[in-house]
Design an enzyme around this catalytic site. Structure first.
Site, short mmCIF file in Angstrom:
data_model
loop_
_atom_site.label_atom_id
_atom_site.label_comp_id
_atom_site.label_asym_id
_atom_site.label_seq_id
_atom_site.Cartn_x
_atom_site.Cartn_y
_atom_site.Cartn_z
N GLY A 117 -5.05 -11.38 8.02
CA GLY A 117 -3.76 -11.45 7.33
C GLY A 117 -2.74 -10.49 7.92
O GLY A 117 -1.55 -10.80 7.99
N ASP A 118 -3.20 -9.33 8.38
CA ASP A 118 -2.30 -8.36 9.00
C ASP A 118 -1.82 -8.85 10.37
O ASP A 118 -0.65 -8.65 10.72
CB ASP A 118 -2.98 -7.00 9.13
CG ASP A 118 -3.28 -6.38 7.78
OD1 ASP A 118 -2.57 -6.70 6.82
OD2 ASP A 118 -4.23 -5.58 7.69
N GLY A 146 -5.15 -22.79 7.16
CA GLY A 146 -3.82 -22.65 7.74
C GLY A 146 -2.82 -22.01 6.81
O GLY A 146 -3.11 -21.01 6.15
N THR A 169 -0.46 -18.02 3.11
CA THR A 169 -1.61 -18.07 4.01
C THR A 169 -2.83 -18.59 3.26
O THR A 169 -3.08 -18.21 2.12
CB THR A 169 -1.90 -16.68 4.61
OG1 THR A 169 -2.13 -15.74 3.56
CG2 THR A 169 -0.73 -16.21 5.45
N GLU A 172 0.82 -1.21 0.00
CA GLU A 172 0.00 0.00 0.00
C GLU A 172 0.86 1.26 0.00
O GLU A 172 0.34 2.37 0.16
CB GLU A 172 -0.98 -0.01 1.19
CG GLU A 172 -2.11 -0.99 0.97
CD GLU A 172 -3.18 -0.96 2.05
OE1 GLU A 172 -4.30 -1.42 1.77
OE2 GLU A 172 -2.90 -0.49 3.17
#
Length: 303
Positions: free
Chosen positions: A258-259, A231, A226, A146
């Site tokens: 995810g972060d 998992g 991911t 980003e």
């Protein structure tokens, strides 16, 4: 900021507006929200916040390098990170552009759509990043997409001995610039769709397809793919690949998982965990984060 190894997150800061809906809208469809709230966000800032929360128990420090506008949203974004224990000295305040914004639409199953206006994130320069990261001398640099790829390259160049983790999200339409970054990356952390885009293939669905995409990358570092509720697939540079299963959870909001995974992985690696142990810990934290509404974990989150 506490002592211990330092994780430096180079990335975005946004202000999020989250809308709760019964189901995600289809193209051309209008859906009425059942609730909404505003909160600090941005993939970079969310990863820094998660790393700071999890770093407290691991003895790691966290710093953020990025940019916000000279507006109320920017002040709220910086203040939220500082309150969570993140070193915010590397965040630029810019008069020429507003703070980035995001609209997050989350349905009752916890799935989401996200639209981002980058704002000040697009105005961050490589020179600013190189100086800020060089001054910090982190053990681990964690970056996403980003901010400009030139900023990520500058962060890796600033401290050659730092371990560089790249979460290649959101993936641009042309993945060539991202592939060009890989020589400066030690740990690549894509999801399945991002892996497919990087490899120039359809999104892999099975473990065999994931393995084939990883091989097609020709990447010399560690790869962690991911896979949401399934998992993660771990392909270390110097050991056999294998699957790390996720723990069962009652998900209410997957928008920040995810972060949380990336932030936790960075802290675990910075504090000496091997790759598989770090992924196992990150899996657990990301799964538990989906049981909490919002894209950012609260300060009392325990992983």
């Amino acid at each position: 900021m506490s002592g211990g190894p330092l994780v430096c997150v180079v990335g975005s800061l946004n202000e999020d507006t989250t809308l709760r809906v019964p189901g995600l809208p289809r193209p051309g469809e209008t859906v009425l929200a059942t609730g909404s709230f505003r909160a600090p966000g941005g993939k970079g800032a969310n990863q820094a916040a998660a790393a700071a929360v999890l770093g407290r128990s691991r003895g790691a420090s966290v710093a953020m390098v990025g940019a916000v506008g000279s507006d109320d949203a920017g002040e709220r974004s910086v203040a939220a990170l500082a309150a969570g224990g993140v070193d915010v000295a590397g965040i630029r305040r810019l008069d020429i552009v507003p703070t980035g914004t995001a609209v997050v639409v989350v349905d009752d199953a916890g799935e989401n759509h996200i639209v981002v206006d980058p704002g000040a994130n697009d105005a961050l320069t490589a020179d600013e990043v190189e100086k800020a990261v060089g001054d910090l001398r982190p053990a681990v640099v964690l970056a996403q997409l980003e901010v400009a790829t030139a900023c990520i390259e500058a962060a890796a160049r600033a401290v050659p001995e730092a371990r560089v983790i790249l979460n290649p999200a959101p993936m641009p339409a042309d993945a060539a610039d991202v592939r060009a970054l890989l020589d400066r990356v030690d740990v690549l952390v894509p999801n399945q769709a991002e892996l497919g885009r990087l490899a120039g293939r359809p999104t892999p669905r099975t473990p065999d397809e994931v393995a084939s995409c990883v091989a097609a990358l020709g990447f010399a570092g560690d790869v962690v793919v991911t896979m949401g509720a399934h998992g993660a697939y771990v392909a270390p540079r110097d050991a056999a690949a294998h699957h790390v299963p996720a723990e069962p959870v009652d998900a209410v909001d997957t928008s920040g998982a995810g972060d949380v995974f990336a932030g936790c992985l960075a802290v675990a690696l910075a504090t000496g965990a091997d790759l598989v142990a770090a992924v196992t810990e990150a899996n657990r934290a990301a799964g538990r984060s989906t049981e909490v509404a919002g894209a950012r974990v609260p300060a009392d989150f325990t992983g």
